[in-house]
Scaffold this active site. Sequence first.
Site, short mmCIF file in Angstrom:
data_model
loop_
_atom_site.label_atom_id
_atom_site.label_comp_id
_atom_site.label_asym_id
_atom_site.label_seq_id
_atom_site.Cartn_x
_atom_site.Cartn_y
_atom_site.Cartn_z
N ASN A 102 -9.59 2.02 9.16
CA ASN A 102 -8.95 1.62 10.41
C ASN A 102 -9.57 2.35 11.60
O ASN A 102 -10.19 1.78 12.47
CB ASN A 102 -7.45 1.90 10.33
CG ASN A 102 -6.64 1.31 11.47
OD1 ASN A 102 -5.46 1.03 11.32
ND2 ASN A 102 -7.21 1.10 12.64
N THR A 103 -9.42 3.69 11.59
CA THR A 103 -9.79 4.47 12.77
C THR A 103 -11.25 4.31 13.15
O THR A 103 -11.58 4.23 14.35
CB THR A 103 -9.47 5.96 12.52
OG1 THR A 103 -8.12 6.08 12.08
CG2 THR A 103 -9.65 6.78 13.79
N ALA A 149 -9.37 5.48 3.27
CA ALA A 149 -9.23 6.59 4.21
C ALA A 149 -10.46 7.49 4.27
O ALA A 149 -11.13 7.74 3.27
CB ALA A 149 -8.01 7.46 3.89
N GLY A 150 -10.73 7.93 5.48
CA GLY A 150 -11.75 8.94 5.70
C GLY A 150 -13.12 8.43 6.10
O GLY A 150 -13.98 9.22 6.47
N LYS A 156 0.88 -1.17 0.00
CA LYS A 156 0.00 0.00 0.00
C LYS A 156 0.92 1.21 0.00
O LYS A 156 1.53 1.54 1.02
CB LYS A 156 -0.92 -0.01 1.22
CG LYS A 156 -1.83 1.20 1.30
CD LYS A 156 -2.53 1.30 2.65
CE LYS A 156 -3.20 2.65 2.76
NZ LYS A 156 -3.69 2.91 4.14
N GLY A 165 -8.23 9.34 8.90
CA GLY A 165 -8.60 9.49 10.30
C GLY A 165 -9.65 10.54 10.57
O GLY A 165 -10.01 10.77 11.73
#
Lengths: 257, 65
Positions: free
Chosen positions: A206-207, A184-185, A96, A157
Amino acid sequence: MRDFYGTPLANGFMLGTAQYPSPAILAEAFRRSGASVATVSLRRESGQDRAGQDFWNLIRELGVHILPNTAGCHSVKEAVTTAHMAREVFETPWIKLEVIGEEDTLQPDVFGLVEAARILTEDGFQVFPYTTEDLVVADRLLHVGCEVLMPWGSPIGSGLGLNNIFGLRALRAHFPNVPLVIDAGLGLPSQAAAAMELGYDAILLNTAVAKAGDPAAMAEAFALALKAGKLARSADPMEPRDMAAPSTPVIGKAFLE
Amino acid sequence: MRLQLNGTQVDAEVATLAELLTAQGYGDAKVATAVNGTFVPATLRPAHALADGDSIEVLAPMQGG
């Protein structure tokens, strides 16, 4: 489900491994998510603590595909070197690729990204580039050998979801045969469903899971949303319209004035 | 010989990168190495001579998003 560099995935859920309250909660989140890919990273290891070894054993027990990242890299050289180190440790050609260009948004440096992708592809890597929804950049990445594109939904994040629906829809339309991953996001399962409804093949987050009050429950919620969004896409959604159209038949309505 | 190991100064009487890893307790740990910003594959560590002032990075699997 499209293949990713010839590798079929059971589903389009790619889940990060950072920021969980504990290793046990991480493992439980993965179990309930059913995620097919885990993203991992490399950091400095102490010869005394050897903390990375326990983490590596935990990840291997998850039984999922491993996608190492170059998170935190700000230059082509740094990203390329990190990718080489990751390939040796994780024993996978997948990478990645992140080349960060701006600190406040963690927006990718797309110029460095294309160059790093070219170098790594020529060296046998299978690059998953963390990019924007820019069509020209996407075309350049494909030109240098990328077979997957991973546009951001919004800054890493942030949990803001899909900031540019128009751009993401255009990317899907321009490259109908390229596996696309929202990376992301994402903050809520509804945003993941929206990504799949747009025709994206996978999401990477992830977050939103790790920082939820109950990460395992949130992981499962994302999995359900992913499934719902994908099913909705395949069911051929109706075209939106500006004005109302009655759904109940008018014919046969009683005259009660 | 004075080296920088993961950003920390260390004094080690070693000739090669492989010897440094053994001396610093890495043993058979799953790690990747770089010297002065250049990747050094595991197979080349025994032959990679270190010099005074070299900067060595030893990385291992870690959580990532």
